[in-house]
Scaffold this motif. Structure first.
Motif, PDB file in Angstrom:
ATOM      1  N   LYS A  25      15.578 -10.242  -7.915  1.00 14.97           N
ATOM      2  CA  LYS A  25      14.737 -11.201  -8.637  1.00 14.97           C
ATOM      3  C   LYS A  25      13.940 -12.073  -7.670  1.00 14.97           C
ATOM      4  N   MET A  26      14.528 -12.354  -6.505  1.00 14.72           N
ATOM      5  CA  MET A  26      13.868 -13.236  -5.529  1.00 14.72           C
ATOM      6  C   MET A  26      13.020 -12.469  -4.512  1.00 14.72           C
ATOM      7  N   ALA A  27      12.959 -11.151  -4.624  1.00 15.38           N
ATOM      8  CA  ALA A  27      12.339 -10.334  -3.569  1.00 15.38           C
ATOM      9  C   ALA A  27      10.912 -10.778  -3.240  1.00 15.38           C
ATOM     10  N   SER A  28      10.137 -11.159  -4.265  1.00 16.06           N
ATOM     11  CA  SER A  28       8.736 -11.546  -3.992  1.00 16.06           C
ATOM     12  C   SER A  28       8.679 -12.843  -3.173  1.00 16.06           C
ATOM     13  N   GLU A  29       9.693 -13.707  -3.327  1.00 18.49           N
ATOM     14  CA  GLU A  29       9.724 -14.950  -2.534  1.00 18.49           C
ATOM     15  C   GLU A  29       9.952 -14.628  -1.056  1.00 18.49           C
TER      16      GLU A  29
END
Ligand code: BEZ
Length: 235
Positions: A61-65
């Motif tokens: 879920k946090m990969a784009s961050e």
């Protein structure tokens, strides 16, 4: 790969050990393929286990961050390719946890059925398990040097906010030439390195930096705004 021993422990400040491996995103040459980027290489004990599933959903879920911070995530466990693929598909298609669902893992997950990579990185810690990796996290900088290492036991899921905070902290340390105090977050005051360790010493002695706040001679801080920190992240 250079060794097959389990007592090898790469250390902070050393070059990240090289390896080639099959992953869920095709073959990789690590860390060479990601030169110029930050890398987080992290291990989990086993596919199709609950703590690992909760971690992958959170990281996914946090990969784009992490992408925005110029950081490549690479997972690893001692499972095979078919297991990895089936587990990631199950996560995407079936698991609805804490408001997270349909989570697609797009970063590579290394196949390490021989445990060669896990041994190379000191991820096999026999007091915890001889058959699976502990929860390790290696932060590797754009020059392929290991900068921070975390180890967690099998039963305790990692804090991914802390993993992101560490990455932001390392980028801030490098860019501004400062140190960071306990629990630092962007916008908090930073620590000016002690006299003699860099150019700030002379500035401090002469009282040139009006923003410097010294709690004692060995403990001086200065402000760097959240905006200034955030403007350099990922560079
Ligand atoms: C888990 O991810 O739930 C797990 C994996 C290995 C041992 C214990 C727990």
């Amino acid at each position: 790969m250079e060794t097959n021993q389990i007592n090898v422990m790469p250390r902070i400040g050393e070059a990240a050990p090289q390896f080639q491996a099959v992953t869920t995103q095709g073959p990789i040459n690590f860390p060479t393929d990601y030169q110029g980027k930050w890398k987080i290489l992290f291990s989990h004990p086993a596919d199709f286990t609950p703590v690992c599933t909760s971690e992958f959903m959170t990281f996914g879920k946090m990969a784009s961050e992490f992408e925005a911070l110029n950081c490549q995530l690479v997972g690893i466990s001692v499972d095979g390719l078919h297991s990895h693929i089936a587990w990631l598909r199950t996560i995407k298609e079936k698991i609805d946890w804490k408001g997270m669902k349909n989570v697609e893992i797009k970063f590579p997950l290394v196949v390490d059925i021989t445990m060669e990579v896990a041994k190379l990185y000191g991820m096999i810690q026999p007091g915890e398990s001889t058959t699976s990796a502990v929860r390790a996290v290696f932060f590797i900088d754009p020059a392929d040097k290991i900068r921070t290492i975390m180890y967690y036991p099998l039963s305790l899921g990692r804090n991914f906010d802390e993993i992101k905070r560490v990455l932001i902290g390392l980028q801030t340390v490098d860019h501004f030439g400062v140190a960071l105090p306990a629990d630092w977050r962007p916008g908090d005051e930073v620590i000016v390195p002690p006299a003699g360790s860099c150019g700030v010493a002379k500035e401090r002695m002469e009282g040139a930096d009006q923003q410097l706040h010294c709690y004692d001679w060995f403990f001086c801080t200065k402000p760097i705004s959240k905006e200034e920190v955030e403007s350099q992240l990922g560079k």
